[in-house]
Design a protein around this motif. Sequence first.
Motif, PDB file in Angstrom:
ATOM      1  N   TYR A  59       0.850  -1.183   0.000  1.00 20.32           N
ATOM      2  CA  TYR A  59       0.000   0.000   0.000  1.00 20.32           C
ATOM      3  C   TYR A  59       0.891   1.240   0.000  1.00 20.32           C
ATOM      4  CZ  TYR A  59      -3.218  -3.475   1.942  1.00 20.32           C
ATOM      5  OH  TYR A  59      -3.971  -4.590   2.160  1.00 20.32           O
ATOM      6  N   VAL A  61       0.698   5.776  -0.150  1.00 17.20           N
ATOM      7  CA  VAL A  61      -0.066   7.027  -0.181  1.00 17.20           C
ATOM      8  C   VAL A  61       0.931   8.167  -0.370  1.00 17.20           C
ATOM      9  CG1 VAL A  61      -1.623   8.570   1.055  1.00 17.20           C
ATOM     10  CG2 VAL A  61      -1.793   6.104   1.404  1.00 17.20           C
ATOM     11  N   ILE A  70      -6.106   6.541   6.901  1.00 16.34           N
ATOM     12  CA  ILE A  70      -5.874   5.436   5.964  1.00 16.34           C
ATOM     13  C   ILE A  70      -6.550   4.190   6.532  1.00 16.34           C
ATOM     14  CG2 ILE A  70      -4.125   3.962   4.904  1.00 16.34           C
ATOM     15  CD1 ILE A  70      -2.189   6.379   5.179  1.00 16.34           C
ATOM     16  N   VAL A 109      -8.159   6.281   1.482  1.00 19.88           N
ATOM     17  CA  VAL A 109      -7.450   7.395   2.111  1.00 19.88           C
ATOM     18  C   VAL A 109      -8.417   8.578   2.129  1.00 19.88           C
ATOM     19  CG1 VAL A 109      -5.443   8.897   2.035  1.00 19.88           C
ATOM     20  CG2 VAL A 109      -5.271   6.549   1.165  1.00 19.88           C
ATOM     21  N   CYS A 120      -3.518   7.151  -3.887  1.00 16.96           N
ATOM     22  CA  CYS A 120      -3.254   5.850  -3.267  1.00 16.96           C
ATOM     23  C   CYS A 120      -2.931   4.838  -4.364  1.00 16.96           C
ATOM     24  CB  CYS A 120      -4.430   5.379  -2.418  1.00 16.96           C
ATOM     25  SG  CYS A 120      -5.946   5.005  -3.314  1.00 16.96           S
TER      26      CYS A 120
END
Length: 146
Positions: A59, A61, A70, A109, A120
């Motif tokens: 993942y 961001v 998140i 997010v 994201c």
Amino acid sequence: MSDQDPDGFPEVVGPHRRRVWPWVLLLAVLVPAGAAAVAVEVVAGELSGEGTRPLRITYEVTGTAEDVTITYPTWRNGYLSTARLSPQTLPWAGETRTRGFMNGGSFAVTIGASGGAVACAVTVDDGTVRTATASGAFATATCDGF
């Protein structure tokens, strides 16, 4: 007189005819049912192989927002759970590992009241990549379907 019907006419006895429609109906039911059973067996075999394959999910961001929340799925001991965090700065990255068939994950997010922009990304080591962006106060970028 036993060979006559009640009206006095001789009883006509012809060859005994078998009915065909019950057999046709039986085949019309059994053939699709058998094909469905074979299809289920094939799919079950494929999913069984998927059940033991290790997967790594990453993942990420990035963005200018200073206040984000998140939310992402994690797998621990074969059970799905949801993690939620609010990092102080971006970029942020996380990783989880699981075994087996997985589909339908959602990585979100959400931007806080201070606004900004975020992007994201979710990458699964089977080649699946999902991305999304959002901007503005309380907007949400959601990476779905991994």
